[in-house]
Design a protein around this motif. Structure first.
Motif, PDB file in Angstrom:
ATOM      1  N   THR A  32       0.823  -1.206   0.000  1.00 22.86           N
ATOM      2  CA  THR A  32       0.000   0.000   0.000  1.00 22.86           C
ATOM      3  C   THR A  32       0.860   1.262   0.000  1.00 22.86           C
ATOM      4  O   THR A  32       0.597   2.218  -0.736  1.00 22.86           O
ATOM      5  CB  THR A  32      -0.938  -0.002   1.216  1.00 22.86           C
ATOM      6  N   GLN A  33       1.883   1.277   0.823  1.00 22.50           N
ATOM      7  CA  GLN A  33       2.755   2.449   0.898  1.00 22.50           C
ATOM      8  C   GLN A  33       3.505   2.690  -0.411  1.00 22.50           C
ATOM      9  O   GLN A  33       3.698   3.833  -0.816  1.00 22.50           O
ATOM     10  CB  GLN A  33       3.731   2.287   2.062  1.00 22.50           C
ATOM     11  N   LYS A  34       3.892   1.624  -1.087  1.00 21.29           N
ATOM     12  CA  LYS A  34       4.594   1.798  -2.362  1.00 21.29           C
ATOM     13  C   LYS A  34       3.647   2.287  -3.456  1.00 21.29           C
ATOM     14  O   LYS A  34       4.064   2.897  -4.436  1.00 21.29           O
ATOM     15  CB  LYS A  34       5.258   0.486  -2.792  1.00 21.29           C
ATOM     16  N   LEU A  35       2.349   2.050  -3.284  1.00 22.11           N
ATOM     17  CA  LEU A  35       1.353   2.492  -4.264  1.00 22.11           C
ATOM     18  C   LEU A  35       0.903   3.930  -4.032  1.00 22.11           C
ATOM     19  O   LEU A  35      -0.146   4.339  -4.515  1.00 22.11           O
ATOM     20  CB  LEU A  35       0.140   1.558  -4.227  1.00 22.11           C
ATOM     21  N   ASP A  36       1.681   4.688  -3.307  1.00 22.76           N
ATOM     22  CA  ASP A  36       1.357   6.095  -3.063  1.00 22.76           C
ATOM     23  C   ASP A  36       1.664   6.903  -4.321  1.00 22.76           C
ATOM     24  O   ASP A  36       2.714   7.523  -4.460  1.00 22.76           O
ATOM     25  CB  ASP A  36       2.175   6.612  -1.877  1.00 22.76           C
ATOM     26  N   ALA A  37       0.718   6.866  -5.261  1.00 23.32           N
ATOM     27  CA  ALA A  37       0.878   7.528  -6.558  1.00 23.32           C
ATOM     28  C   ALA A  37      -0.465   8.085  -6.993  1.00 23.32           C
ATOM     29  O   ALA A  37      -1.519   7.507  -6.699  1.00 23.32           O
ATOM     30  CB  ALA A  37       1.407   6.539  -7.598  1.00 23.32           C
ATOM     31  N   PRO A  38      -0.488   9.223  -7.705  1.00 21.30           N
ATOM     32  CA  PRO A  38      -1.754   9.876  -8.062  1.00 21.30           C
ATOM     33  C   PRO A  38      -2.633   9.051  -8.990  1.00 21.30           C
ATOM     34  O   PRO A  38      -3.856   9.250  -9.010  1.00 21.30           O
ATOM     35  CB  PRO A  38      -1.301  11.178  -8.734  1.00 21.30           C
ATOM     36  N   GLU A  39      -2.031   8.139  -9.756  1.00 27.18           N
ATOM     37  CA  GLU A  39      -2.836   7.373 -10.707  1.00 27.18           C
ATOM     38  C   GLU A  39      -3.496   6.147 -10.079  1.00 27.18           C
ATOM     39  O   GLU A  39      -4.158   5.366 -10.763  1.00 27.18           O
ATOM     40  CB  GLU A  39      -1.977   6.927 -11.895  1.00 27.18           C
ATOM     41  N   VAL A  40      -3.333   6.003  -8.760  1.00 28.48           N
ATOM     42  CA  VAL A  40      -3.830   4.807  -8.077  1.00 28.48           C
ATOM     43  C   VAL A  40      -4.733   5.206  -6.920  1.00 28.48           C
ATOM     44  O   VAL A  40      -4.477   6.181  -6.219  1.00 28.48           O
ATOM     45  CB  VAL A  40      -2.656   3.956  -7.544  1.00 28.48           C
ATOM     46  N   GLN A  41      -5.800   4.427  -6.717  1.00 32.16           N
ATOM     47  CA  GLN A  41      -6.642   4.530  -5.534  1.00 32.16           C
ATOM     48  C   GLN A  41      -6.601   3.183  -4.825  1.00 32.16           C
ATOM     49  O   GLN A  41      -6.928   2.146  -5.420  1.00 32.16           O
ATOM     50  CB  GLN A  41      -8.085   4.872  -5.891  1.00 32.16           C
TER      51      GLN A  41
END
Length: 474
Positions: A32-41
């Protein structure tokens, strides 16, 4: 590299890519922390509202640390990650064809849809087909387990004191015998803390019993203590345990457990009964049952522990949008430790981000072994990383540093250091509050059954309707 069919939908400005993460352990949290990106929810669905630092559960059970130190609220950990939300729910069903996940949230059933799915539901304790052993020999996988064991352990000394004060000396040996089943890292650490607690913490606190006379037994059906650490470290560990006063019995299989003790069988077929009020089960794990439904839908094989074998890139056959990580995974050279979950979780997240950004995907997961370690007692530990082997104080200091590093949050790290200073430098243990409810709650709920659990979750309207119905019938 990836040629799997039906890739997930591409991200657009209006609709971010929906990633559903099942679980809140190391694999789920680091993904979850690595998915901290604007294109992802990201939506995390887990059966608990905390992230559990499971390697330190035995310190909660023996009164060194509080449960809050090793189990920070997941919402708090992810509070600043605005693209992530956390929901409470135990996942009951996964439909890969429909891309839906169904979870039971305190009596309320919710269904979630996803574009990519990361399943990191972890593993449960295994009693090797003898689940009825759990009634008298609790495992050590959850906060509830640790609190129950804390109550059982400290309660045993209190019961022994009362027995001695009342002249019932025949009861004392059983009450002051503690058996730990499983000589892996968890079992070794638990046995070490039990001997430390009885010899140091409680040594001068009772008037009718001598806690230092407590009998600590470490059992395992295997031939070595810490077998995965190699022969040299296994031999040293056994020697250190025995020097501390712990009885180490290897090649001894538990064949029966009851309230008053257990029965072990040796390799020669001889049986022996050990009278012990307190038993701790630290042997064996079983993957979360969700692996069965994933295997049935994808054809991915399961091993004897129920772990699923994914594709090399951690996806499931025919479903490039679905990843399994952590203790659910059965792959060669992937140990069931925190580092395995962390690395597989990060790999899954990286694959999702690469796909969304149009980069090449399908890279196989490679595990980087950062070593194994276990504490034996105060100032004693063992550590193995490749050809490097450490014992004694150097290994113990390395163990402290590594565990502090992976505890979430600066405040929690400072609190942990303070508790360790009190317990390891001094004699005290700050977390010794126990209640009867801690000891009995798990069994009470099991005896009451599912009907009670469902009934306790009724809404006021449902209660009124059920109360008024007999009056109408009359």
């Amino acid at each position: 590299m990836s040629t799997a069919p039906s890739p997930p939908p591409a991200v657009t400005e209006q609709q971010p890519h929906r990633v559903l993460v099942v679980g809140s352990g190391f694999g789920a949290l680091f993904a979850t922390q690595k998915l901290d990106a604007p294109e992802v929810q990201v939506t995390m669905v887990a059966r608990t509202t905390h992230h559990l630092f499971q390697p330190l559960l035995y310190q909660v059970a023996t009164g060194i640390l509080s449960e809050g130190v090793i189990a920070p609220a997941t919402r708090d950990v992810l509070a600043r990650q605005t693209n992530a939300r956390v929901l409470l729910g135990e996942v009951r069903e996964i439909d890969l064809a429909a891309r839906t996940v169904t979870a039971d949230s305190v009596g309320q059933v919710n269904t979630f849809t996803y574009d990519s799915l990361i399943v990191a539901a972890g593993a449960n304790q295994s009693w090797f087909g003898n689940d009825h052993f759990a009634e008298f020999a609790p495992g050590m996988k959850t906060i509830d387990d640790a609190l129950e064991l804390r109550g059982r352990i400290y309660g045993a000394f209190e019961m022994a004191e009362m027995a001695a004060a009342g002249g019932h000396t025949d009861r004392i040996p059983r009450l002051m015998t503690f058996v730990v089943v499983g000589a892996g890292p968890t079992g070794v650490e638990m046995a070490g803390q039990l001997i430390e607690m009885s010899r140091r913490t409680l040594a001068k606190e009772f008037r009718h019993i001598d806690p230092s006379e407590a009998r600590i037994i470490l059992l395992d059906a295997a031939d070595e203590v810490l077998g995965s650490f190699g022969e040299d470290l296994a031999t040293r560990t056994r020697r250190d345990l025995e020097r501390l006063g712990i009885e180490v019995r290897l090649g001894a299989m538990v064949v029966d457990v009851d309230a008053d003790g257990l029965v072990v069988r040796t390799r020669g077929g001889e049986s022996e009964r050990i009278e012990a009020a307190t038993k701790v089960w630290a042997a064996g794990v079983q993957a979360n049952p969700l692996t069965k439904t994933l295997s049935a839908q994808t054809g991915a094989p399961l091993d004897r522990a129920g772990r699923i074998r994914p594709n090399p890139d951690m996806t499931l056959p025919g479903h490039p949008e679905v990843f399994v990580v952590g203790d659910m995974v059965g792959m060669e050279d992937l140990p069931g430790v925190a580092q395995g979950a962390i690395q597989t979780g990060r790999h899954a997240a990286d694959q999702i981000l690469r796909r969304l950004r149009g980069q090449e995907t399908g890279q196989p997961f490679e595990y980087h072994d950062k070593g194994s370690m276990a504490t034996i007692s105060r100032f004693r530990a063992v550590m193995k990383r490749g050809r490097i082997e450490l014992t004694g104080v150097p290994a113990w200091l390395a163990w402290l540093a590594v565990h502090i590093f992976y505890i979430i949050g600066f405040k929690t790290q400072v609190t942990t250091l303070m508790h360790w200073a009190v317990s390891f430098v001094g004699r005290d243990r700050a977390e010794r509050t126990v209640t009867e409810q801690q000891v009995l709650a798990r069994l009470a709920l099991e005896y009451l059954g599912e009907d009670f659990l469902r009934g306790s979750l009724r809404t006021p309207a449902e209660i009124r309707a059920q109360t008024e119905q007999p009056e109408k019938d009359a």
